[in-house]
Design an enzyme around this catalytic site. Structure first.
Site, PDB file in Angstrom:
ATOM      1  N   SER A 153      44.392  18.604 101.897  1.00 39.49           N
ATOM      2  CA  SER A 153      44.559  20.051 101.847  1.00 39.49           C
ATOM      3  C   SER A 153      43.288  20.773 101.435  1.00 39.49           C
ATOM      4  O   SER A 153      43.189  21.979 101.579  1.00 39.49           O
ATOM      5  CB  SER A 153      45.678  20.396 100.869  1.00 39.49           C
ATOM      6  OG  SER A 153      45.309  19.979  99.583  1.00 39.49           O
ATOM      7  N   LYS A 156      38.142  26.513  95.613  1.00 39.07           N
ATOM      8  CA  LYS A 156      37.414  27.515  96.397  1.00 39.07           C
ATOM      9  C   LYS A 156      36.296  28.121  95.552  1.00 39.07           C
ATOM     10  O   LYS A 156      36.312  28.051  94.336  1.00 39.07           O
ATOM     11  CB  LYS A 156      38.365  28.652  96.820  1.00 39.07           C
ATOM     12  CG  LYS A 156      39.516  28.245  97.736  1.00 39.07           C
ATOM     13  CD  LYS A 156      39.122  28.345  99.181  1.00 39.07           C
ATOM     14  CE  LYS A 156      40.351  28.258 100.080  1.00 39.07           C
ATOM     15  NZ  LYS A 156      41.193  27.081  99.828  1.00 39.07           N
TER      16      LYS A 156
END
Lengths: 219, 219
Positions: free
Chosen positions: A134, A173
């Site tokens: 993911s 991120k």
DNA sequence: CTTGACACCGAACAGGTGTTCGTGGTATAA
DNA sequence: TTATACCACGAACACCTGTTCGGTGTCAAG
């Protein structure tokens, strides 16, 4: 009594070989690397090194050889250059990540040793192994190990692990604070950013290092 | 997978023996102290310990055995657990990569120190820093450090650095030999493979490890 | 029941390994 | 000159050592 140049080279080779390979060399390995064709000559010089107290020998056992001094020398220096990082568990998209407890309970599980030059910060570090694909948008693969530093805030542009409360999802991120929202930018520049409400994101820590071991990943 | 009691005793014996004697035990020494009459059984269990990542073995070498990991923290232990890898230069799409010379000239440039438990193979290793974003399909970013093992051939599924002669281009991909062509598979499973003529690809080495330092990358 | 994986045993083999022996060269001292 | 350490070489020997192979027994899945 001094050593001949040959004996010095033998001694240095034994030291280096033992350190590199984790086992002492054989007589023939010594001869080969020092340039002695006859095993008896090596044997002869080894006995001199024993007489000089530089090495110890055990009779009639292979590699029965050990350097006696040599320990405290550069050892402490190299050792101080290592930092131990606890491997706390897995990180997967659908689960919160384990973070180190504030208590100073001595960690006794698996650890990861890294040299200090790879890491700029050394407080509150921990490591996690990535599970699942993911996080591929962050250029992080299944099985990768991420070294993180525990912190609840982040500067713009830092690579962080965030917990998205609404989505109940962990993600890695780059973070950017904008007017009334937070922009989460994948590391892969070809991918689009993700925008989130500030109340929805919870910074878990900053990513310091990523390590990928290729061999363990079956094709 | 857990260890059997026998395997635990073998592992403990190797650790203790190595620490006490300064050299790893032989297969028969292990068998004698753990209570195994057959060398093949010791060998069998040693291979399991290798599979579990607790020890490393060198083939056809007497006492070619080494304890790895955080446990083996004898004085010489930690130091012996470090491996120095020469940092030879950059790797970029448009240039061939520098590979180590066959000559055994002692390398004196920059090196990268890693602990042995991160690496399964130790011969012919070198490291390169990735320049540019061209290898993003291999999940490798600008600035990443790749540790490689020099080799001219590759098994199917291995991650290799190849030089494409016609394109004059270096790339990192998983390699698969097919009938009359070679398939180069990006690590990112969402991307399509690249096919090449076998005469066009030149394997430079196998990728062992990838390290990414996040802090040094400017946002 | 059959199959396969797993753990173990004993034996044999090829090559590695420490040891020993005979030989010879080169200094220095008698 | 002879004698005597010292240092070196090659060969041979016996044992050590990792590897491999055929075989046995157990246990769970099919």
């Amino acid at each position: 009594m001094g050593l001949s140049e040959r004996q010095q080279r033998i001694y240095e080779f034994i030291t280096k070989f033992s350190r590199d390979k984790g086992r002492p060399p054989t007589i023939r390995e010594i001869g080969g690397h020092v340039g002695i064709s006859s095993t008896s000559v090596v044997n002869y010089n080894l006995n001199i090194l024993v007489r000089e107290g530089l090495i110890q020998r055990e009779k009639e056992v292979s590699r029965g050889l050990r350097v006696v001094g040599a320990q405290a020398r550069s050892l402490t220096g190299e050792l101080a250059n290592l930092v131990q990082i606890p491997l706390l568990g897995k990180i997967a998209a659908g689960h919160p990540i384990p973070v180190p407890e504030a208590g100073l309970a001595p960690y006794d599980g698996e650890t990861l040793s890294l040299t200090r030059d790879l890491i700029q910060e050394h407080e509150g570090l921990f490591a996690l192994q990535v599970k699942g694909n993911s996080m591929i948008d962050a250029l992080i693969n299944d099985g990768d190990i991420v070294v993180m530093k525990k912190q609840e805030t982040a500067l713009n542009g830092e690579m962080v692990a965030v917990w998205l409360k609404d989505e109940k999802e962990t993600t890695l991120k780059r973070i950017y604070r904008e007017k009334n929202r937070i922009r989460l930018q994948p590391m892969n520049p070809t991918m689009k950013p993700f925008f989130a409400d500030p109340r929805n994101v919870e910074v878990q820590g900053k990513v310091i290092l990523v390590v990928r071991q290729l061999q363990k990943t079956p094709a």
